[in-house]
Design a protein around this motif. Structure first.
Motif, PDB file in Angstrom:
ATOM      1  N   SER A 163       0.844  -1.191   0.000  1.00 30.11           N
ATOM      2  CA  SER A 163       0.000   0.000   0.000  1.00 30.11           C
ATOM      3  C   SER A 163       0.879   1.240   0.000  1.00 30.11           C
ATOM      4  CB  SER A 163      -0.897   0.014   1.243  1.00 30.11           C
ATOM      5  OG  SER A 163      -0.109   0.206   2.415  1.00 30.11           O
ATOM      6  N   ALA A 164       0.284   2.385  -0.299  1.00 32.12           N
ATOM      7  CA  ALA A 164       1.030   3.642  -0.293  1.00 32.12           C
ATOM      8  C   ALA A 164       1.624   3.911   1.085  1.00 32.12           C
ATOM      9  CB  ALA A 164       0.126   4.789  -0.726  1.00 32.12           C
ATOM     10  N   GLU A 165       0.859   3.623   2.131  1.00 25.26           N
ATOM     11  CA  GLU A 165       1.341   3.857   3.491  1.00 25.26           C
ATOM     12  C   GLU A 165       2.564   3.004   3.791  1.00 25.26           C
ATOM     13  OE1 GLU A 165      -0.096   3.277   8.155  1.00 25.26           O
ATOM     14  OE2 GLU A 165      -1.475   2.849   6.506  1.00 25.26           O
ATOM     15  N   THR A 185      -3.805  -4.896  -3.016  1.00 24.83           N
ATOM     16  CA  THR A 185      -3.758  -3.438  -3.122  1.00 24.83           C
ATOM     17  C   THR A 185      -3.895  -3.028  -4.581  1.00 24.83           C
ATOM     18  OG1 THR A 185      -2.299  -3.280  -1.201  1.00 24.83           O
ATOM     19  CG2 THR A 185      -2.326  -1.396  -2.705  1.00 24.83           C
ATOM     20  N   PRO A 186      -4.721  -2.031  -4.891  1.00 22.59           N
ATOM     21  CA  PRO A 186      -4.830  -1.578  -6.286  1.00 22.59           C
ATOM     22  C   PRO A 186      -3.458  -1.231  -6.845  1.00 22.59           C
ATOM     23  CG  PRO A 186      -6.538  -0.563  -4.947  1.00 22.59           C
ATOM     24  CD  PRO A 186      -5.628  -1.278  -3.998  1.00 22.59           C
ATOM     25  N   GLU A 242      -2.628   0.738  -9.116  1.00 24.53           N
ATOM     26  CA  GLU A 242      -2.461   2.183  -9.296  1.00 24.53           C
ATOM     27  C   GLU A 242      -1.923   2.837  -8.021  1.00 24.53           C
ATOM     28  OE1 GLU A 242      -5.809   0.884 -12.050  1.00 24.53           O
ATOM     29  OE2 GLU A 242      -5.092   0.421 -10.027  1.00 24.53           O
ATOM     30  N   GLU A 243      -2.407   2.386  -6.877  1.00 30.66           N
ATOM     31  CA  GLU A 243      -1.953   2.960  -5.610  1.00 30.66           C
ATOM     32  C   GLU A 243      -0.465   2.689  -5.389  1.00 30.66           C
ATOM     33  OE1 GLU A 243      -2.597   2.310  -0.786  1.00 30.66           O
ATOM     34  OE2 GLU A 243      -4.210   1.738  -2.169  1.00 30.66           O
ATOM     35  N   THR A 244      -0.059   1.453  -5.654  1.00 29.50           N
ATOM     36  CA  THR A 244       1.345   1.085  -5.469  1.00 29.50           C
ATOM     37  C   THR A 244       2.248   1.856  -6.423  1.00 29.50           C
ATOM     38  OG1 THR A 244       0.703  -1.145  -4.761  1.00 29.50           O
ATOM     39  CG2 THR A 244       2.971  -0.837  -5.500  1.00 29.50           C
ATOM     40  N   GLN A 275       1.728   4.680  -8.028  1.00 26.07           N
ATOM     41  CA  GLN A 275       1.757   6.120  -7.753  1.00 26.07           C
ATOM     42  C   GLN A 275       2.648   6.424  -6.551  1.00 26.07           C
ATOM     43  OE1 GLN A 275      -2.075   7.979  -7.103  1.00 26.07           O
ATOM     44  NE2 GLN A 275      -1.262  10.008  -7.532  1.00 26.07           N
ATOM     45  N   ALA A 276       2.571   5.579  -5.519  1.00 24.06           N
ATOM     46  CA  ALA A 276       3.405   5.789  -4.342  1.00 24.06           C
ATOM     47  C   ALA A 276       4.885   5.614  -4.684  1.00 24.06           C
ATOM     48  CB  ALA A 276       3.005   4.819  -3.235  1.00 24.06           C
TER      49      ALA A 276
END
Length: 296
Positions: A89-91, A121-122, A124-126, A128-129
């Motif tokens: 995840s981004a976090e 996890t999507p 796109e989220e990974t 982008q992060a």
């Protein structure tokens, strides 16, 4: 390094490797929680950070994120720890890169992998992060490990559409013996063909000598994945070339892997003797007639 290999031995191996012209180091934030009862990872990064003080610029430094555990007790007692991986995840990525940089005592890493592909996890989220930490100067390049080939193509499409940093390295299990089937963690025929069509992506090959298979070891589960109708012939080819050159089968395989500019074999010497066994492969040249034996 930093877990099963003590500090003194780790320092000796690293010094010799750098003196020999080596410059690529591969580690991970989770290395190696499973080597001790109370371990939670980070040991290898911490030791490398200490040993690289004053010579960080001499190495291309890679580390990974996504395979730390959310529950170490369960991870140690369940049949598989994978359900407890923290994911991508981004976090996790933002927190993970800062923690890795702190342990490694550096402002940036050259290569940052997603250690085990996170299908929950999507994507796109990974992506982008990862792009964010590249733009922030914390990471130069990104890569993926233990991933399906079709996911790599999906990543590249999303990155092109959104202007995000494109992964340039995939780390999979890969060796001279072909696997019976591909897998999420093994570079099978589909991934090798995909790599041929995408020459801007490098394959970082882990377990390249299959834990001694080329020296006759067949008592490990890993070997079963490589038993097929071509296995005996290929092992005989390696043995023939090794005998002619006066080297080991493993050294022949490492030299064969290095013939490709798209493949970087990763070796993991646990002891000084292990390291010395790899050294002859660094500069071992296979003549055309040797390559013909191996490639026929």
């Amino acid at each position: 390094m930093g877990t099963l290999t003590d500090k003194q031995t780790s320092a000796r191996i690293l010094d010799a490797y750098l003196d020999a012209g080596g410059d690529f180091l591969d580690t991970a934030d989770c290395y190696a929680w499973w080597t001790k009862q109370e371990g939670e990872g980070g040991d290898s990064e911490e030791l490398l950070g200490e040993l690289l003080t004053g010579r960080r610029d001499k190495v291309f430094l890679a580390t990974k994120v996504s395979a730390q555990l959310t529950d170490y007790t369960a991870g140690r007692t369940e049949p598989s720890a994978e359900p407890y991986y923290e994911g991508a995840s981004a976090e996790v990525i933002r927190r993970g890169i800062d923690a890795s940089l702190r342990r490694l005592r550096t402002d940036y890493v050259d290569l940052y992998y997603i250690h085990v592909d996170d299908m929950a996890t999507p994507l796109e989220e990974t992506l982008q992060a990862l792009d964010e930490i590249v733009r922030a100067g914390k990471v130069r390049y990104i890569g993926w490990s233990n991933v399906w080939t079709w996911r790599l193509e999906q990543m590249r499409t999303l990155c092109r559409e959104n202007g995000w940093t494109v992964p340039v390295v995939v780390q999979q299990q890969y060796s001279y013996l072909p696997p019976r089937t591909g897998g999420r963690n093994v570079a099978g025929p589909d991934m090798i063909e995909w790599l041929r069509r995408n020459p801007d992506v490098t394959l970082a090959a882990y377990s390249p000598i299959l834990r001694g298979v080329y020296e006759g070891r067949t008592d490990i589960p890993m070997y079963e994945q490589y038993v097929g109708p071509d296995t005996d012939r290929r092992l005989a080819a390696v043995a023939k070339v090794a005998q002619e050159l006066g080297v080991t089968g493993s050294q022949v395989v490492l030299a064969w892997l290095q013939q490709s500019s798209q493949v970087v074999p990763i070796v993991g010497p646990r002891t000084w003797d292990h390291y010395q066994a790899y050294v002859p492969a660094f500069d071992l040249e296979l003549a055309p007639e040797h390559l013909a034996v191996l490639d026929q």
